[in-house]
Scaffold this active site. Structure first.
Site, PDB file in Angstrom:
ATOM      1  N   HIS A 257      21.214   4.369 -18.348  1.00 20.75           N
ATOM      2  CA  HIS A 257      19.826   4.016 -18.637  1.00 20.75           C
ATOM      3  C   HIS A 257      19.466   3.975 -20.312  1.00 20.75           C
ATOM      4  O   HIS A 257      18.225   4.049 -20.565  1.00 20.75           O
ATOM      5  CB  HIS A 257      18.676   4.875 -17.742  1.00 20.75           C
ATOM      6  CG  HIS A 257      18.947   4.828 -16.445  1.00 20.75           C
ATOM      7  ND1 HIS A 257      19.125   3.576 -15.565  1.00 20.75           N
ATOM      8  CD2 HIS A 257      19.302   5.836 -15.471  1.00 20.75           C
ATOM      9  CE1 HIS A 257      19.098   3.797 -14.333  1.00 20.75           C
ATOM     10  NE2 HIS A 257      19.486   5.067 -14.106  1.00 20.75           N
TER      11      HIS A 257
ATOM     12  N   HIS B  96      18.746   0.722 -10.923  1.00 17.43           N
ATOM     13  CA  HIS B  96      20.177   0.905 -10.207  1.00 17.43           C
ATOM     14  C   HIS B  96      20.619  -0.432  -9.776  1.00 17.43           C
ATOM     15  O   HIS B  96      21.385  -0.320  -9.013  1.00 17.43           O
ATOM     16  CB  HIS B  96      20.128   1.960  -9.266  1.00 17.43           C
ATOM     17  CG  HIS B  96      19.549   2.934 -10.052  1.00 17.43           C
ATOM     18  ND1 HIS B  96      18.309   3.489  -9.876  1.00 17.43           N
ATOM     19  CD2 HIS B  96      20.016   4.296 -10.662  1.00 17.43           C
ATOM     20  CE1 HIS B  96      18.003   4.676 -10.272  1.00 17.43           C
ATOM     21  NE2 HIS B  96      19.076   5.072 -10.954  1.00 17.43           N
TER      22      HIS B  96
END
Lengths: 333, 333
Positions: free
Chosen positions: A58, A220
């Site tokens: 991320h 995700h």
């Protein structure tokens, strides 16, 4: 090894990226054994520590937000995998100067569990820990790895604003309260045009047809609300703004607005989307007081955009504006 | 319109993105008619103006580098298309405070020609213009749109360092000389894993097989030196460092090192590559004095990485460190 990524062994990606981070940022202290990143000057005497962590993939979240005015430390897990309790404990220790430590935890089952265990271990050592749970994504109530809403873009706002307050010398409860307030006042929603690819899998996390988009996607690649037909930016912006506005009022408080790329979205498209989104927010009666545009809370090389809005007030704006000096976010003195 | 980009009509991308930039950055003045972006406070009395421009699709270059300590104005052309002379002239006027204006021009035939025409038009109006040509890409001597080497990553360094000198009040010749010096001392080399897609074409600029990489690629997808087999990051780093080192010494002067993503490369991979590249540079005897890692000089959503090194000295490091406050690059006071 022929996957088309700039990696060596997929098992070594996080560790090798941390080594690169250490080489690029001497102002950070990277502990490759315990796998955390801290301000080189942490712990700062008298200061409440602020840490966060979660799966890698991320970036720049979270390690790119370590520095004066934001996080004291970050503990990155493996790709899309929670950091382990010992690792979180090590980061907690690194950030503790006796005034307590705030954990910023995105709402994923593994993260919540492991941060909780680390907090208990820290408590046994006499460290005071407060947790701030971030669950800003209004797309779905439960999801693949979540009970309740997912934590996404608002994490940046929580870390910035709580970080500014901690930097000023506020007490543990006050720093945690500010983080919780930012989360309560924030809402996010994302749309993906194409999935990202994890090094371990070597193929996109999901498949979309050439004329499909994933509406309400997670960071995700978790499914969103629906798969819809591809459409122009103006209509995607409408869809995003409507979703955020439906979850809570967007006015009359001044908004902090983050238009965030999910990793592989070109900046020219993000600015175009900011134009579309800001126009719609203002048409809905909102006042955009501050804004940020870029790839900040990403999902590897996912092509997508998310909107985060936070209903601010003078104090939150003041803390947002306070100086910050991290690899990925810098302004002020 | 079903292309998978966050756009409306492909013909409107640049204009709409500039509208978004204007909405996000009140500290900039965006002229949508003349199509240029300037510091809101430009022209600054007594200050040499510094402007740049080129085709869009390389964001944050150039408009993201407009602000105190860097550019006074930028004129973005259509995607991968040079700005027109009138547009460059308008940006030149916007930056001129009577002390002259420096044009930073990447070495592409169209850019060179149009900036030259704009400089002649400016001269007719009594404006003094100096040009700094950037041609740092050591991959190939001539290319699709270039006679001589291409201008790529060093453009950021030229704009930062010349911008710092201009901000200090240096004279026209000195600012131009600093820009030229940075270019002379810089070398860049890029590798792509996948091409970017222009909105107008709607498909990747070139096709690579699953096991192929383009070595020495340009920022418009121009062919490089060779198409080679995919390999681990360590070997790609070796290939890049060897190419840069072959073009000129990498030591003993302190280096400014930019490890740059070409648009869609995740930050975790860029940091991993920085680790690999910095280790090899140091093994070759180099001293890395400053570094920058991120997607700064891009090619839409190309997956790739470039290395730029600049052999600096104390004065260039001082100017690199000087405060800068732009959308994409910020540090110092």
């Amino acid at each position: 090894m022929c996957m088309k990524k700039f990696i060596n062994d997929p098992a070594d990606v996080v560790r090798e990226a941390l080594a690169g981070l250490a080489a690029a940022h001497p102002e950070l202290r990277v502990d490759l054994d315990e796998q955390y990143v801290a301000r080189a000057d942490a712990p700062r005497p008298g200061k409440v520590g602020l840490i966060s962590g979660g799966g890698s993939g991320h970036e720049p979240l979270h390690a790119g937000f370590v520095g004066p005015g934001m996080l004291d430390a970050a503990c990155p897990g493996e790709i899309f995998t929670s950091p382990v309790p010992d690792q979180i404990l090590a980061a907690t220790r690194a950030a503790d100067a006796g005034a307590g430590v705030v954990h910023v935890v995105k709402n994923y089952t593994g993260d919540v569990m492991n941060f909780q265990m680390a907090a208990e271990l820290a408590d046994e050592e006499g460290l005071r820990v407060e947790s701030v749970l971030v669950d800003d994504d209004v797309a779905v109530e439960d999801s693949t790895w979540t009970a309740g809403r997912r934590g996404t873009g608002a994490t940046l706002l929580v870390e910035k604003i709580a970080g500014a307050l901690a930097e000023e010398g506020a007490a543990l409860d006050a720093v945690a309260a500010a983080g919780r307030l930012v989360n309560e006042r924030s809402a996010s929603f994302a749309v993906a045009l194409a999935a990202g690819t994890t090094p371990a899998a070597g193929r996109p996390g999901f498949e979309l047809a050439d004329d499909e988009i994933e509406v309400g996607v997670g960071i995700h690649g978790e499914p969103g609300r629906s798969r819809q037909r591809m459409r122009p930016a103006a209509e995607i912006a409408e869809l995003i703004v409507d979703a955020v506005a439906a979850a809570g009022p967007v006015g009359p408080e001044p908004l902090i607005v983050l238009v965030n790329g999910l990793g592989a979205t070109p900046l020219i498209e993000l600015y175009l989307m900011f134009g579309e989104i800001s126009r719609r927010l203002e048409a809905a009666g909102a006042t955009i007081a501050r804004s940020l545009v870029g790839n900040y809370v990403t999902s590897l090389d996912m092509t997508g955009v998310s909107l985060t809005v936070c209903r601010a007030d003078d104090e939150l704006l003041r803390l947002w504006d306070a100086p910050v000096r991290t690899p990925a976010l810098r302004w002020g003195a």
